[in-house]
Design a protein around this motif. Structure first.
Motif, short mmCIF file in Angstrom:
data_model
loop_
_atom_site.label_atom_id
_atom_site.label_comp_id
_atom_site.label_asym_id
_atom_site.label_seq_id
_atom_site.Cartn_x
_atom_site.Cartn_y
_atom_site.Cartn_z
N GLU A 257 35.57 31.96 34.49
CA GLU A 257 35.31 33.72 34.67
C GLU A 257 35.76 34.26 33.21
O GLU A 257 36.99 33.90 32.79
CB GLU A 257 36.10 33.91 35.82
CG GLU A 257 35.83 35.36 36.14
CD GLU A 257 36.58 35.70 37.39
OE1 GLU A 257 37.83 35.34 37.73
OE2 GLU A 257 36.36 36.91 38.17
N TYR B 284 40.69 39.06 30.73
CA TYR B 284 40.40 39.59 32.24
C TYR B 284 41.50 40.98 32.49
O TYR B 284 42.35 40.76 32.54
CB TYR B 284 40.67 38.38 33.15
CG TYR B 284 40.26 38.73 34.58
CD1 TYR B 284 39.16 38.91 35.00
CD2 TYR B 284 41.30 38.59 35.58
CE1 TYR B 284 38.66 39.05 36.11
CE2 TYR B 284 41.04 38.77 37.04
CZ TYR B 284 39.64 39.13 37.13
OH TYR B 284 39.34 39.37 38.49
N PHE C 223 37.28 41.43 43.80
CA PHE C 223 38.90 41.07 43.73
C PHE C 223 39.82 42.19 43.87
O PHE C 223 40.20 42.90 42.98
CB PHE C 223 39.06 40.16 42.68
CG PHE C 223 40.51 39.73 42.48
CD1 PHE C 223 41.37 39.46 43.87
CD2 PHE C 223 41.44 39.86 41.29
CE1 PHE C 223 42.80 38.76 43.45
CE2 PHE C 223 42.43 39.21 41.11
CZ PHE C 223 43.21 38.75 42.24
N GLU D 15 39.34 45.26 41.33
CA GLU D 15 38.06 45.22 40.44
C GLU D 15 37.02 46.30 40.76
O GLU D 15 36.45 46.84 40.03
CB GLU D 15 37.21 43.74 40.70
CG GLU D 15 37.84 42.84 39.89
CD GLU D 15 36.87 41.59 39.85
OE1 GLU D 15 36.80 40.83 38.97
OE2 GLU D 15 36.45 41.08 41.15
N CYS E 249 34.89 33.10 41.64
CA CYS E 249 36.49 33.48 42.04
C CYS E 249 36.75 33.70 43.46
O CYS E 249 36.51 33.02 44.34
CB CYS E 249 37.05 34.23 40.99
SG CYS E 249 38.83 34.08 40.78
N ALA F 78 39.56 32.85 38.04
CA ALA F 78 40.83 33.20 37.49
C ALA F 78 41.63 33.35 38.30
O ALA F 78 42.16 34.68 38.46
CB ALA F 78 40.64 34.31 36.15
N PHE F 79 42.35 32.65 39.01
CA PHE F 79 43.39 32.82 39.99
C PHE F 79 44.63 33.40 39.13
O PHE F 79 44.56 32.97 38.06
CB PHE F 79 43.70 31.45 41.18
CG PHE F 79 42.70 31.91 42.33
CD1 PHE F 79 41.52 32.24 42.24
CD2 PHE F 79 43.38 31.40 43.40
CE1 PHE F 79 40.68 32.20 43.46
CE2 PHE F 79 42.70 31.49 44.89
CZ PHE F 79 41.32 31.92 44.74
N ASN F 80 45.61 33.68 39.92
CA ASN F 80 46.88 34.02 39.18
C ASN F 80 48.09 33.32 39.55
O ASN F 80 47.97 32.64 40.51
CB ASN F 80 47.00 35.66 39.45
CG ASN F 80 47.12 35.76 41.17
OD1 ASN F 80 48.04 35.51 41.68
ND2 ASN F 80 45.85 36.14 41.64
N TYR G 175 46.94 39.30 31.90
CA TYR G 175 46.74 38.76 33.21
C TYR G 175 47.13 37.14 32.99
O TYR G 175 46.60 36.39 32.16
CB TYR G 175 45.34 38.53 33.31
CG TYR G 175 44.74 38.18 34.95
CD1 TYR G 175 45.04 38.96 35.98
CD2 TYR G 175 44.43 36.99 35.01
CE1 TYR G 175 44.62 38.19 37.11
CE2 TYR G 175 44.02 36.35 36.19
CZ TYR G 175 44.21 37.17 37.42
OH TYR G 175 43.60 36.66 38.49
O1 LIG Z 1 41.40 35.33 45.29
C1 LIG Z 1 42.36 35.15 44.64
O2 LIG Z 1 43.72 35.15 44.77
C2 LIG Z 1 42.32 35.59 42.89
C3 LIG Z 1 40.94 35.93 42.97
C4 LIG Z 1 40.39 36.40 41.56
O3 LIG Z 1 41.30 36.38 40.51
C5 LIG Z 1 39.41 36.89 40.90
O4 LIG Z 1 38.32 37.21 41.81
O5 LIG Z 1 39.02 37.00 39.68
#
Ligand SMILES: O=C(O)CCC(=O)C(=O)O
Length: 297
Positions: A48, A54, A131, A143, A169, A194-196, A232
């Protein structure tokens, strides 16, 4: 022979860190895609926002115009770079995602482009579920302050192999989307994502394995590498999960490429052993893949 996946296919997930310099991001992506295909990959996936950092403040600055298609090189250097990469590497390329600006609606989207081995655009997926989360003291992200959502499920036919689905994502959290794609005969669900550091640890692997288990398909998640200097901090851990929900390939948080050989027999064997496909009770609940679904074939 499996009717979903006609022959075995090597999948590569390219985990890379994107910096502020778009052309450097594009040329790094090119060299990694070529590395993946020199190692035999037939389908290559980028993360992503692989061409930009990001974050909502970056989307307008990095956004490119994709419509009307094909865009000019000035409108979308990333479109042309991806098309060239696919052609040069002779592979199917799922170009992670890029921020898109659509002049007609004056809206921004988070958009994934898929190209065939001749460099032809096969499909466009705009992130359907934005998100927007707020976990106090941990992470707040919206977002929707900048982006608009896409409005369809994206199914893509790869003639030699079969059907895949691409989503982005946060889309992975909506199991309906995965279920519909699988019931429309996708053998593989791909999520550039891109989870965190908060939700990555808890939910990244769980989501991948859950979507694979529920639907008895392969699932691939392709993350940016973690960069602690960036605003991020991506979770990383790109992975491929098989139809039995077993992780068959995974990396850590650093840059790298994850490879897996996908086999149709694995899908057949899983569905034979645990035959939920023939055991659904559509007399008790509706088949969500049947009614009013907007998807692209
Ligand atoms: O769902 C999540 O925890 C992260 C989602 C995310 O980072 C994204 O949609 O870009």
């Amino acid at each position: 022979m499996s009717k979903l996946l006609k022959k075995s296919v090597k999948l590569a997930l390219v985990q890379l860190a994107a910096g502020a310099d778009k052309s450097a991001n594009l040329s790094k992506a090119r060299s990694k895609v070529l590395e993946a295909t020199s190692n035999g990959a037939n389908i290559v996936v980028l993360p992503e926002c692989f061409n930009s950092p990001y974050g909502t403040k970056y989307f307008p600055k990095y956004a490119e115009t994709l419509l009307p298609s094909p865009p000019s090189k000035e409108q979308s250097p990333s479109f042309h770079a991806l098309s060239e990469m696919a052609k040069e590497s002779k592979a199917y390329l799922i170009g992670g995602s890029i921020p898109e600006y659509w002049e007609e609606t004056k809206k921004y989207y988070n958009t994934s482009l898929t190209f065939d081995p001749n460099g032809k655009l096969l499909a466009t997926h705009r992130k359907v579920h934005l998100f927007d989360i707020d976990i106090p003291g941990k992470i707040t992200f919206r977002e929707s302050e900048v982006l608009s959502p896409g409005n369809k499920i994206t199914l893509i036919d790869l003639p030699e192999y079969g059907r895949i689905a691409v989503a982005i994502c946060y889309d992975i959290r909506f199991s309906e989307l995965a279920m519909i794609a699988a019931r429309k005969d996708a053998f593989l669900l791909l999520y550039p994502g891109a989870f965190n550091m908060t939700t990555g640890k808890l939910h990244w692997e769980l989501q991948a394995r859950a979507r694979a288990m529920d639907n008895q398909v392969y699932v691939g998640l392709c993350s940016p590498a973690r960069d602690m200097e960036a605003d991020y901090h991506a979770w990383g851990h790109s992975m491929v999960v098989d139809p039995m929900a077993e992780i068959v390939a995974e990396t850590d948080e650093k840059e790298g490429i994850v490879y897996a050989e996908l086999q149709g027999e694995k899908i057949e064997e899983t569905r034979k052993g645990i035959p939920i496909y023939g055991q659904r009770r559509f007399d008790v609940y509706p088949d969500v893949s049947e009614k009013g679904v907007k998807y692209e074939e």
